[in-house]
Scaffold this motif. Structure first.
Motif, PDB file in Angstrom:
ATOM      1  N   GLY A  45       1.043  -6.274   8.421  1.00  0.00           N
ATOM      2  CA  GLY A  45       0.921  -6.488   6.987  1.00  0.00           C
ATOM      3  C   GLY A  45      -0.351  -6.391   6.512  1.00  0.00           C
ATOM      4  N   ILE A  46      -1.446  -7.184   6.872  1.00  0.00           N
ATOM      5  CA  ILE A  46      -2.689  -6.989   6.422  1.00  0.00           C
ATOM      6  C   ILE A  46      -3.364  -5.717   6.901  1.00  0.00           C
ATOM      7  CG2 ILE A  46      -4.960  -8.237   6.879  1.00  0.00           C
ATOM      8  CD1 ILE A  46      -3.452 -11.057   7.210  1.00  0.00           C
ATOM      9  N   LYS A  47      -3.186  -5.210   7.900  1.00  0.00           N
ATOM     10  CA  LYS A  47      -3.972  -4.178   8.271  1.00  0.00           C
ATOM     11  C   LYS A  47      -3.217  -2.679   7.587  1.00  0.00           C
ATOM     12  CE  LYS A  47      -5.493  -1.525  12.493  1.00  0.00           C
ATOM     13  NZ  LYS A  47      -4.567  -0.729  13.003  1.00  0.00           N
ATOM     14  N   ASN A  48      -1.892  -2.711   7.192  1.00  0.00           N
ATOM     15  CA  ASN A  48      -1.294  -1.431   6.862  1.00  0.00           C
ATOM     16  C   ASN A  48      -0.441  -1.668   5.642  1.00  0.00           C
ATOM     17  OD1 ASN A  48      -2.061  -0.267   9.155  1.00  0.00           O
ATOM     18  ND2 ASN A  48      -0.051  -0.727  10.543  1.00  0.00           N
ATOM     19  N   TRP A  49       0.336  -2.525   5.529  1.00  0.00           N
ATOM     20  CA  TRP A  49       1.205  -2.652   4.441  1.00  0.00           C
ATOM     21  C   TRP A  49       1.180  -3.156   2.877  1.00  0.00           C
ATOM     22  CZ3 TRP A  49       4.623  -4.524   9.148  1.00  0.00           C
ATOM     23  CH2 TRP A  49       4.882  -3.241   9.914  1.00  0.00           C
ATOM     24  N   TYR A  50       0.246  -4.258   3.156  1.00  0.00           N
ATOM     25  CA  TYR A  50      -0.193  -4.777   1.854  1.00  0.00           C
ATOM     26  C   TYR A  50      -1.288  -4.491   1.156  1.00  0.00           C
ATOM     27  CZ  TYR A  50       4.002  -7.434   3.293  1.00  0.00           C
ATOM     28  OH  TYR A  50       5.408  -7.917   3.787  1.00  0.00           O
ATOM     29  N   ALA A  51      -1.267  -4.399   0.084  1.00  0.00           N
ATOM     30  CA  ALA A  51      -2.600  -4.466  -0.843  1.00  0.00           C
ATOM     31  C   ALA A  51      -2.949  -5.724  -1.327  1.00  0.00           C
ATOM     32  CB  ALA A  51      -2.262  -3.522  -1.897  1.00  0.00           C
ATOM     33  N   TYR A  52      -1.780  -6.619  -1.405  1.00  0.00           N
ATOM     34  CA  TYR A  52      -2.080  -7.768  -2.069  1.00  0.00           C
ATOM     35  C   TYR A  52      -0.928  -8.766  -1.339  1.00  0.00           C
ATOM     36  CZ  TYR A  52      -1.650 -11.683  -5.259  1.00  0.00           C
ATOM     37  OH  TYR A  52      -1.406 -12.915  -5.826  1.00  0.00           O
ATOM     38  N   TYR A  53      -0.995 -10.033  -1.377  1.00  0.00           N
ATOM     39  CA  TYR A  53       0.041 -10.919  -1.117  1.00  0.00           C
ATOM     40  C   TYR A  53      -0.367 -12.393  -1.457  1.00  0.00           C
ATOM     41  CZ  TYR A  53      -1.102 -12.243   3.737  1.00  0.00           C
ATOM     42  OH  TYR A  53      -1.935 -12.564   5.022  1.00  0.00           O
ATOM     43  N   THR A  77       0.922  -1.264   0.021  1.00  0.00           N
ATOM     44  CA  THR A  77      -0.026  -0.089   0.011  1.00  0.00           C
ATOM     45  C   THR A  77       1.230   1.358   0.090  1.00  0.00           C
ATOM     46  OG1 THR A  77       0.187   0.091   2.245  1.00  0.00           O
ATOM     47  CG2 THR A  77      -1.689  -1.189   1.284  1.00  0.00           C
ATOM     48  N   TYR A 104      -1.987 -19.400  -0.592  1.00  0.00           N
ATOM     49  CA  TYR A 104      -3.163 -18.763  -0.172  1.00  0.00           C
ATOM     50  C   TYR A 104      -2.707 -17.289  -0.409  1.00  0.00           C
ATOM     51  CZ  TYR A 104      -0.007 -18.501   3.947  1.00  0.00           C
ATOM     52  OH  TYR A 104       0.658 -18.381   4.709  1.00  0.00           O
ATOM     53  N   SER A 105      -3.832 -16.454  -0.568  1.00  0.00           N
ATOM     54  CA  SER A 105      -3.734 -15.047  -0.960  1.00  0.00           C
ATOM     55  C   SER A 105      -4.205 -14.210   0.038  1.00  0.00           C
ATOM     56  CB  SER A 105      -4.104 -14.830  -2.464  1.00  0.00           C
ATOM     57  OG  SER A 105      -3.399 -15.300  -3.333  1.00  0.00           O
ATOM     58  N   PHE A 106      -4.060 -13.010  -0.104  1.00  0.00           N
ATOM     59  CA  PHE A 106      -4.664 -11.866   0.497  1.00  0.00           C
ATOM     60  C   PHE A 106      -5.023 -10.565  -0.220  1.00  0.00           C
ATOM     61  CE2 PHE A 106      -3.942  -7.721   2.571  1.00  0.00           C
ATOM     62  CZ  PHE A 106      -5.259  -7.409   3.275  1.00  0.00           C
ATOM     63  N   GLU A 107      -6.125 -10.259  -0.383  1.00  0.00           N
ATOM     64  CA  GLU A 107      -6.405  -9.012  -1.198  1.00  0.00           C
ATOM     65  C   GLU A 107      -7.183  -7.804  -0.602  1.00  0.00           C
ATOM     66  OE1 GLU A 107      -7.046  -9.779  -5.029  1.00  0.00           O
ATOM     67  OE2 GLU A 107      -6.584  -7.671  -5.825  1.00  0.00           O
ATOM     68  N   LYS A 108      -6.769  -6.559  -0.424  1.00  0.00           N
ATOM     69  CA  LYS A 108      -7.375  -5.636   0.322  1.00  0.00           C
ATOM     70  C   LYS A 108      -8.786  -5.261  -0.340  1.00  0.00           C
ATOM     71  CE  LYS A 108      -5.086  -3.547   3.685  1.00  0.00           C
ATOM     72  NZ  LYS A 108      -3.851  -3.079   4.031  1.00  0.00           N
TER      73      LYS A 108
END
Lengths: 103, 103
Positions: free
Chosen positions: A80-88, A18, B99-103
């Motif tokens: 990471g989920i809350k602030n830093w990553y738009a996707y992983y 992000t 597995y993936s995460f997407e905002k």
């Protein structure tokens, strides 16, 4: 193909950040150092441009699972989920063979 | 864990460049485009800082083998060994889960 090759495991972590990078570099360095202290850790490589790729290598799936559940790592994952990553994306892979070139 | 996951393959290419980067960016782009045209190709991710990491994904080991032996790719590999790479490592891996995460 070498017959004495012992399979090991790779975790391919691919991410898009992000705009909020505050505290990210410090946490990434801290997590890399902590990973290196874990049982079953082999090595880690990272590079980032538009996309970030971190590949860590481990002796077993158990070692990967333990690292995923490490208390400090769980805190980092939540940040990471809350602030830093738009996707992983995380891929768990078995390294079946490899070869190298060195000048 | 999903039960319908179809395993596929990752080629993790890690490299350190020499000081001779002439023609490298053009060739890298050309090879990425050519890879995308191959049977069994899935996707590719690249990033480079001190180390370069390119991970390409393939449907089968046969597709990886065919891409390795592609005539134009063989030419690029030879130029890479002669001019552009001080070091590289290629790992052939089976992707077992993800597995993936997407905002």
């Amino acid at each position: 193909m070498k017959t004495d090759f012992t399979p090991y495991y790779a975790v391919i972590f691919t991410s898009i950040q992000t705009e909020d990078t505050e505290g990210y570099a410090e946490m990434a360095e801290q997590m890399e150092n902590l990973a290196k202290d874990q049982t079953g850790f082999i090595s880690i490589d990272s590079a980032r441009n538009a996309i970030g790729i971190t590949v860590s290598y481990w002796e077993s799936l158990e070692a990967i699972q333990q690292w995923k559940q490490h208390t400090d790592h769980l805190v980092a994952q939540q940040k990471g989920i809350k602030n830093w990553y738009a996707y992983y994306n995380v891929k768990i892979c078995k390294v079946e063979r490899e070869y190298s070139f060195e000048k």
